[in-house]
Design an enzyme around this catalytic site. Sequence first.
Site, short mmCIF file in Angstrom:
data_model
loop_
_atom_site.label_atom_id
_atom_site.label_comp_id
_atom_site.label_asym_id
_atom_site.label_seq_id
_atom_site.Cartn_x
_atom_site.Cartn_y
_atom_site.Cartn_z
N HIS A 123 -3.22 46.66 39.23
CA HIS A 123 -3.22 46.25 37.82
C HIS A 123 -2.75 47.45 37.00
O HIS A 123 -2.97 48.60 37.39
CB HIS A 123 -4.66 45.88 37.45
CG HIS A 123 -4.86 45.28 36.10
ND1 HIS A 123 -4.90 46.03 34.96
CD2 HIS A 123 -5.04 43.99 35.71
CE1 HIS A 123 -5.12 45.24 33.92
NE2 HIS A 123 -5.20 43.98 34.35
N ASP A 200 -11.00 49.90 42.47
CA ASP A 200 -10.97 49.01 41.31
C ASP A 200 -11.64 47.71 41.76
O ASP A 200 -11.06 46.91 42.50
CB ASP A 200 -9.52 48.79 40.88
CG ASP A 200 -9.40 47.73 39.79
OD1 ASP A 200 -10.39 47.03 39.52
OD2 ASP A 200 -8.30 47.61 39.23
N GLN A 203 -11.98 42.61 40.49
CA GLN A 203 -11.90 41.26 41.06
C GLN A 203 -12.78 41.07 42.28
O GLN A 203 -13.01 39.93 42.69
CB GLN A 203 -10.44 40.93 41.44
CG GLN A 203 -9.48 40.91 40.27
CD GLN A 203 -9.77 39.79 39.27
OE1 GLN A 203 -10.40 38.78 39.60
NE2 GLN A 203 -9.33 39.99 38.04
N LYS A 226 -15.91 39.73 34.06
CA LYS A 226 -15.33 39.02 35.22
C LYS A 226 -16.43 38.64 36.20
O LYS A 226 -16.19 38.12 37.28
CB LYS A 226 -14.29 39.90 35.90
CG LYS A 226 -13.06 40.14 35.00
CD LYS A 226 -12.03 40.97 35.69
CE LYS A 226 -10.97 41.50 34.76
NZ LYS A 226 -10.01 40.49 34.33
N CYS A 364 -0.46 41.53 34.36
CA CYS A 364 -0.62 42.99 34.23
C CYS A 364 -0.33 43.71 35.54
O CYS A 364 -0.98 44.71 35.88
CB CYS A 364 -2.01 43.38 33.72
SG CYS A 364 -2.30 42.87 32.05
N1 PLP Z 1 -8.15 45.77 37.46
C1 PLP Z 1 -8.00 44.51 37.86
C2 PLP Z 1 -7.73 44.21 39.29
C3 PLP Z 1 -8.09 43.48 36.92
O1 PLP Z 1 -7.95 42.21 37.32
C4 PLP Z 1 -8.35 43.79 35.56
C5 PLP Z 1 -8.38 42.73 34.55
O2 PLP Z 1 -7.72 41.73 34.67
C6 PLP Z 1 -8.54 45.13 35.22
C7 PLP Z 1 -8.42 46.10 36.20
C8 PLP Z 1 -8.85 45.54 33.82
O3 PLP Z 1 -10.09 45.04 33.45
P1 PLP Z 1 -10.61 45.12 31.95
O4 PLP Z 1 -9.51 44.54 31.10
O5 PLP Z 1 -11.85 44.29 31.93
O6 PLP Z 1 -10.85 46.56 31.64
#
Ligand code: PLP
Length: 407
Positions: A123, A200, A203, A226, A364
């Site tokens: 991401h 990370d 998910q 999430k 993203c």
């Molecule tokens: N990393 C992953 C794999 C994500 O799916 C997301 C959000 O879609 C993020 C990071 C960023 O999360 P946040 O926008 O809640 O900070």
Amino acid sequence: MSFPIEQIRQMFPVLHQEVHGKPLVYFDNAATTQKPQSVIQSLEGYYLHDNANIHRGAHALADRATRYFEDTRETVQKFLNAKESAEIIFTKGTTESINLVAYTFGRKFIQTGDEIIISTLEHHSNIVPWQMLCEEKGAILKVIPINDAGEILYEEFEKLLTSKTKLVSVVHASNALGTINPVKKIIDAAHAVGAKVLLDGAQSTSHLEIDVQELDCDFMALSAHKLYGPTGLGVLYGKREVLETMPPFQGGGEMIKEVTFEKTTYNDIPFKFEAGTPNIGDVIAFKYAIDFLTEIGKSAVKAHEDSLLTYANELLSSVKGFIPVGTAKEKVSVLSFNINGMHPFDVGVMLDAKGIAVRTGHHCTQPLMKRLGLEGTVRASFAVYNSKSEIEKLAEGVSQIARIKNK
Ligand code: PLP
């Protein structure tokens, strides 16, 4: 025992509505999950009865709010199986958790010529902070390649590891494709060259059993929204011995022990990394989201979501023009696809007209889309409250839309 899907759906008021005259089918869970009644009630209860600033308060409300706030920290500790609650830092979300590590660990320990490894699946929030750090420090960002199914090439990762690797920061489960990375192997290999590892977990934490001690990761980032919890809240897990070597992130109240105009001494972890008044009401409510998931049990959740994904693949694979994107062997319940001859956004709008909420675009993950040669995908991501009959509605909807271009 069969999965109590109807009972679970009753806990989510938002699901019981019509959109464009059709019952809502919510398949945008990888973007954000809906919140159970218990989380909503906690938020309301906090502002109705308990609102006060936390820590150091001499009055009953401050004491109550502090206790509830710290209860959530302990709940998150147990949820991740961290060794102690001091290893749980509250942030705004995964993005801020990763940036915290980049600004503190990164600024202190990464020097010119050092290397950071990420993967093609990342991401943007696990790409850009490292690019910014590399630019500032003259460090090098290396990227693990993937195959066409969307799985990292582990042997290529091993080749990227050197004595200069200081950090490996990889996604546990991909938001765009659902791929689950072989993180235990990655962590062990990274540690063998002396690198630290950040996962990370944006998910993975709602779908998979997480044990940070067994994984032995140095950091894990996650977002409450999430995970059936409130927005604007996240967690950074860090091992005590690593967190203690890191300078603070932001300066201000709460993160200090003593301030004089000449010198400031910093608080102990986790408070050292929690400058200013935190998101108290949301932190308190987050406990109820974790309790909700824990009561059902992650293995039951995973089995249910796996069965939804299998069913969706089964029904959609017979639709003419359906192109699955991301066919890794190990996946969380994310179904990315395209329809031959159609723009993903148009498919999303047509599904919305049928009451079905999906996400479309690059999710993203622009570098990943570029690697796959795609502008974007349609993404249906399934959660604990989704049902087989909703999957049937998706398949029916996609099939009707695909017939426009694929007769
Ligand atoms: N990393 C992953 C794999 C994500 O799916 C997301 C959000 O879609 C993020 C990071 C960023 O999360 P946040 O926008 O809640 O900070």
